[in-house]
Design an enzyme around this catalytic site. Structure first.
Site, mmCIF file in Angstrom:
data_model
loop_
_atom_site.group_PDB
_atom_site.id
_atom_site.type_symbol
_atom_site.label_atom_id
_atom_site.label_comp_id
_atom_site.label_asym_id
_atom_site.label_seq_id
_atom_site.Cartn_x
_atom_site.Cartn_y
_atom_site.Cartn_z
ATOM 1 N N LEU A 1 0.870 -1.372 -0.388
ATOM 2 C CA LEU A 1 -0.096 -0.019 -0.100
ATOM 3 C C LEU A 1 0.916 1.037 -0.014
ATOM 4 O O LEU A 1 1.372 1.243 1.103
ATOM 5 C CB LEU A 1 -0.711 0.036 1.519
ATOM 6 C CG LEU A 1 -1.760 -1.373 1.627
ATOM 7 C CD1 LEU A 1 -2.714 -1.173 2.595
ATOM 8 C CD2 LEU A 1 -2.800 -1.521 0.206
ATOM 9 N N GLY B 1 -1.198 6.575 0.441
ATOM 10 C CA GLY B 1 -1.362 7.325 1.055
ATOM 11 C C GLY B 1 -0.418 8.855 0.618
ATOM 12 O O GLY B 1 1.672 8.523 -0.092
ATOM 13 N N ARG C 1 2.037 13.550 7.321
ATOM 14 C CA ARG C 1 2.982 13.748 8.689
ATOM 15 C C ARG C 1 4.757 13.722 8.299
ATOM 16 O O ARG C 1 5.182 14.458 9.082
ATOM 17 C CB ARG C 1 2.723 12.748 9.646
ATOM 18 C CG ARG C 1 1.543 12.941 10.269
ATOM 19 C CD ARG C 1 1.342 12.043 10.518
ATOM 20 N NE ARG C 1 0.989 10.364 9.707
ATOM 21 C CZ ARG C 1 0.025 9.495 10.456
ATOM 22 N NH1 ARG C 1 0.010 9.117 11.741
ATOM 23 N NH2 ARG C 1 -0.162 8.206 9.438
ATOM 24 N N LYS D 1 5.402 9.723 -0.011
ATOM 25 C CA LYS D 1 6.424 8.965 1.518
ATOM 26 C C LYS D 1 7.425 8.195 0.445
ATOM 27 O O LYS D 1 8.226 8.189 1.145
ATOM 28 C CB LYS D 1 5.567 9.125 2.380
ATOM 29 C CG LYS D 1 5.961 8.385 3.667
ATOM 30 C CD LYS D 1 5.120 7.979 4.778
ATOM 31 C CE LYS D 1 4.130 7.168 4.901
ATOM 32 N NZ LYS D 1 4.126 7.140 5.826
ATOM 33 N N GLY E 1 -8.628 5.761 2.776
ATOM 34 C CA GLY E 1 -8.188 4.977 3.528
ATOM 35 C C GLY E 1 -7.394 3.022 3.453
ATOM 36 O O GLY E 1 -7.713 2.823 2.113
ATOM 37 N N ASP F 1 5.312 1.610 3.974
ATOM 38 C CA ASP F 1 6.052 3.039 5.209
ATOM 39 C C ASP F 1 6.688 2.198 6.171
ATOM 40 O O ASP F 1 7.052 2.883 7.142
ATOM 41 C CB ASP F 1 5.571 3.400 5.308
ATOM 42 C CG ASP F 1 4.227 3.987 5.775
ATOM 43 O OD1 ASP F 1 3.850 2.705 6.717
ATOM 44 O OD2 ASP F 1 3.731 4.319 6.849
ATOM 45 N N TYR G 1 45.890 18.680 -9.921
ATOM 46 C CA TYR G 1 44.585 18.391 -10.856
ATOM 47 C C TYR G 1 44.146 17.226 -11.690
ATOM 48 O O TYR G 1 45.028 18.078 -12.662
ATOM 49 C CB TYR G 1 43.927 19.550 -11.128
ATOM 50 C CG TYR G 1 42.358 19.029 -11.906
ATOM 51 C CD1 TYR G 1 40.833 18.398 -11.380
ATOM 52 C CD2 TYR G 1 41.781 20.011 -13.099
ATOM 53 C CE1 TYR G 1 39.907 18.446 -11.512
ATOM 54 C CE2 TYR G 1 40.732 19.538 -13.887
ATOM 55 C CZ TYR G 1 39.970 18.467 -13.033
ATOM 56 O OH TYR G 1 39.001 18.707 -13.593
ATOM 57 N N ASN H 1 42.052 21.066 -18.625
ATOM 58 C CA ASN H 1 40.580 20.191 -19.242
ATOM 59 C C ASN H 1 39.735 20.569 -20.883
ATOM 60 O O ASN H 1 39.032 20.956 -21.295
ATOM 61 C CB ASN H 1 40.497 18.903 -18.844
ATOM 62 C CG ASN H 1 39.654 19.775 -17.529
ATOM 63 O OD1 ASN H 1 40.383 20.532 -17.168
ATOM 64 N ND2 ASN H 1 38.156 18.608 -16.756
ATOM 65 N N ARG I 1 60.143 27.568 -21.074
ATOM 66 C CA ARG I 1 60.357 28.016 -19.938
ATOM 67 C C ARG I 1 61.096 29.259 -20.218
ATOM 68 O O ARG I 1 62.246 29.034 -21.582
ATOM 69 C CB ARG I 1 60.549 27.619 -18.818
ATOM 70 C CG ARG I 1 60.905 27.890 -17.442
ATOM 71 C CD ARG I 1 61.733 27.121 -16.617
ATOM 72 N NE ARG I 1 61.262 25.545 -16.478
ATOM 73 C CZ ARG I 1 62.422 24.802 -15.689
ATOM 74 N NH1 ARG I 1 63.778 24.598 -15.838
ATOM 75 N NH2 ARG I 1 61.801 23.658 -15.528
HETATM 76 C C1 UD1 Z 1 -1.583 2.171 9.803
HETATM 77 C C2 UD1 Z 1 -2.259 1.029 11.028
HETATM 78 C C3 UD1 Z 1 -2.256 0.580 12.260
HETATM 79 C C4 UD1 Z 1 -1.050 0.195 12.182
HETATM 80 C C5 UD1 Z 1 0.159 1.295 11.423
HETATM 81 C C6 UD1 Z 1 1.766 0.500 11.572
HETATM 82 C C7 UD1 Z 1 -4.489 1.474 9.384
HETATM 83 C C8 UD1 Z 1 -6.023 1.884 9.667
HETATM 84 N N1 UD1 Z 1 -3.915 1.521 10.234
HETATM 85 O O1 UD1 Z 1 -1.481 3.126 10.963
HETATM 86 O O2 UD1 Z 1 -3.252 0.044 12.117
HETATM 87 O O3 UD1 Z 1 -0.423 -0.125 13.480
HETATM 88 O O4 UD1 Z 1 -0.026 1.654 10.287
HETATM 89 O O5 UD1 Z 1 2.510 1.143 10.672
HETATM 90 O O6 UD1 Z 1 -4.909 0.833 9.015
HETATM 91 N N2 UD1 Z 1 -2.433 3.864 2.049
HETATM 92 C C9 UD1 Z 1 -2.761 4.468 1.066
HETATM 93 N N3 UD1 Z 1 -4.192 4.472 0.491
HETATM 94 C C10 UD1 Z 1 -5.045 4.777 1.446
HETATM 95 C C11 UD1 Z 1 -4.155 5.721 3.287
HETATM 96 C C12 UD1 Z 1 -2.997 4.778 3.068
HETATM 97 O O7 UD1 Z 1 -2.524 2.698 0.478
HETATM 98 O O8 UD1 Z 1 -5.817 5.656 1.355
HETATM 99 C C13 UD1 Z 1 -0.804 3.168 2.794
HETATM 100 C C14 UD1 Z 1 -0.326 4.418 2.908
HETATM 101 O O9 UD1 Z 1 0.668 4.649 1.669
HETATM 102 C C15 UD1 Z 1 0.820 3.944 3.697
HETATM 103 C C16 UD1 Z 1 -0.458 2.358 4.029
HETATM 104 O O10 UD1 Z 1 -1.003 2.114 3.559
HETATM 105 O O11 UD1 Z 1 1.919 3.065 2.977
HETATM 106 C C17 UD1 Z 1 -0.178 2.571 5.949
HETATM 107 O O12 UD1 Z 1 -1.050 4.245 6.202
HETATM 108 P P1 UD1 Z 1 -1.055 4.958 7.223
HETATM 109 O O13 UD1 Z 1 -1.641 6.334 7.017
HETATM 110 O O14 UD1 Z 1 0.804 5.703 7.197
HETATM 111 O O15 UD1 Z 1 -1.791 4.746 8.533
HETATM 112 P P2 UD1 Z 1 -1.179 4.359 9.579
HETATM 113 O O16 UD1 Z 1 -1.626 5.676 10.423
HETATM 114 O O17 UD1 Z 1 0.756 4.419 10.315
HETATM 115 CA CA CA Z 2 2.185 4.386 8.767
#
Ligand code: UD1
Ligand code: CA
Length: 483
Positions: free
Chosen positions: A37, A40, A44, A51, A104, A132, A392, A412, A466
């Protein structure tokens, strides 16, 4: 460390000590597809760069997750925020799925399941990784897959007991009920739970397809949470496997502060591993080594050394103090003291520095010396040649045994173009010589100090340019009288 199976048919499974130290003997790719995934925004991070493309110890953040699923045949990556940029940075062989709007982690999975690339998926299980969490370890993943598939469970996921659970989803277990509650949705009491969700899961595909549309957004962030699938499975009395792993291995990166924490932890791991393999470190706290770097046994790394990118240091070298080596190979027994080496190759027995700059495209043969305040760039320098100080060498090819004295330079650049200087075996370039390129200095020739050489010098000749020196006798006495 322990793990167990929770569910209707199996009840609490046996608590097994630790996660497997060596990979279990299973066919990793069998039946399992992997999805990362990475859609996102990484809000932050407060950065324009997506990211998962941030560099972490010399590699893109997402590369760590990709390496872990290397052996899996079918790999999907869900991209969204700056999707083009992310896809361009990754191998084309991956199946990219676009999540236009990021609603999400659960929504990301639903987008995957609906995508036509997924229609032909033949797997029984889906391994889900966040993009991540770079310290994930492939043994833990293999172990997770094995535990889920062996017990025919519906879900398995990695958790860890940590000292500071802030920001992570908490794993709440009570009376055989299990659910994951996000930080923002926790009650005071739940917030105290120290077992966190890694975001790494292995799901039975059938279950995902059946239940993905039962997620809702009634939570603090108004998002579809993948984590709600745990509670759903539990309510459906499905078997759930929890595998507890080391805290470090599931550290996530959501902010620059966490990026720094992970780099610190990775660095400690890297240095410990090198020490186990026989590399000496004078001061690990001032030494920075990317996780991409290789160092052979018998090498000593002194304080304040930075080894970056695809750097490989051979055996018995002395690196530092104060060495910065980027994407370079350094051969056996070489010394690099107080110097910078970029995108270059130094053969065995090299002596670099103090205060040398080996710039990109330098290829130094065996036993080459480049000493104080000398710089090389895009040059081949033959075995045993010496550039001991204040010089150099750019766009040049030096044969073997060339002496390139103090203050000598290759001229050069004519302001428009770069030109090449050829210096053949055994030539002796005197001090303060300017070799105006393009020019060839023949084998075993000598160039007189201070000469500006604009024409080729034949083999074994003396090239000298020279004016004759004049000595004016008694000049100083006469000057004194006139003063
Ligand atoms: C998430 C978990 C949390 C866990 C943590 C571990 C959920 C709701 N929560 O939280 O329980 O402890 O990871 O690191 O899953 N992403 C998408 N599409 C979206 C949202 C997110 O692809 O719509 C991807 C982000 O790019 C990321 C990953 O999903 O790589 C996790 O998303 P992130 O927002 O970092 O979740 P956390 O708040 O860290
Ligand atoms: Ca995360």
């Amino acid at each position: 460390m322990g793990d167990g199976v929770i569910g209707n048919t199996m009840g609490f499974g046996p608590i097994v000590e630790g996660s497997s130290p060596s990979p279990p003997a299973i066919n990793f790719e069998m039946n399992v597809s992997g999805v990362i995934l990475a859609a996102g925004k990484g809000t932050r991070m407060k950065s324009n760069l997506p990211k998962v493309l941030h560099s972490v110890s010399g590699k893109k953040l997402i590369s760590y997750a990709l390496e872990v699923i290397e052996d899996i045949n079918t790999k999907y990556v869900v991209v969204g925020h700056e999707a083009e940029q992310v896809m361009e940075a990754l191998p084309e062989s991956l199946n990219f799925v676009i999540q236009e709007e990021q609603k999400g982690t659960g929504h990301a999975i639903s987008i995957l399941l609906e995508d036509k690339k997924f229609a032909n998926d033949t797997s029984e299980y889906i391994l889900v990784l966040p993009g991540d969490v770079p310290m994930i370890n492939s043994n833990d993943i293999k172990n997770l897959i094995k535990k889920v598939t062996d017990s025919s469970s519906t879900i398995g996921f990695l958790t860890s007991k940590v000292s500071n659970p802030f920001g992570y989803g908490r794993v709440i277990q009570q009376d055989r009920q299990i659910k994951i509650v996000e930080e923002k949705d926790c009650t005071e009491e739940e917030r105290l739970v120290d077992e966190i969700n890694s975001g790494i899961y292995c799901f039975e595909k059938e279950f995902l397809l059946e239940q993905i549309n039962n997620l809702n957004t009634s939570n603090a962030q108004g998002e579809f949470y993948i984590t709600d699938l745990i509670g759903i499975a539990n309510n459906e009395k499905k078997d759930i496997v929890i595998v507890q792993v080391e805290e470090d291995s599931i550290r996530g990166i959501n902010s620059m502060g966490q990026l720094n924490e992970v780099e610190d932890a990775l660095l400690k791991q890297t240095i410990q591993q090198f020490m186990d393999e026989g590399v000496y470190f004078q001061d690990p706290t001032s030494t920075y080594i990317d996780s991409t770097v290789k160092i052979s046994a018998g090498t000593k790394v002194y304080a304040n050394s930075h080894l970056k990118g695809e750097t490989e240091i051979g055996p018995d070298c002395e690196i530092g103090p104060n060495a910065q080596i980027n994407n370079s190979k350094v051969g056996q027994g070489s010394k690099v003291l107080n110097s910078v080496v970029d995108d270059s190759i130094i053969d065995a027995g090299g002596q670099i520095g103090p205060f040398a700059h080996i710039r990109p495209g330098s290829e130094l043969g065996e036993n080459v010396k480049v000493g104080a305040f000398a710089e090389t760039k895009k040059s081949k320098i033959g075995k045993g040649s010496k550039i001991p100080h204040l010089a150099y060498v750019g766009d040049a090819e030096l044969g073997t045994g060339v002496n390139f004295s103090a203050g000598a330079i290759t001229v050069n650049y004519d302001g428009k173009n770069k030109h090449k200087t050829d210096i053949e075996d055994g030539a002796f370039i005197g001090s303060d010589v300017m070799l105006v390129a393009p020019v060839t200095i023949g084998k075993e020739s000598m160039i007189g100090a201070g000469s500006v050489i604009t024409k080729d010098v034949p083999s074994k000749a003396l090239g000298i340019e020279r004016n004759n020196q004049k000595n004016i006798e008694g000049y100083m006495d006469r000057k004194k009288k006139n003063d």
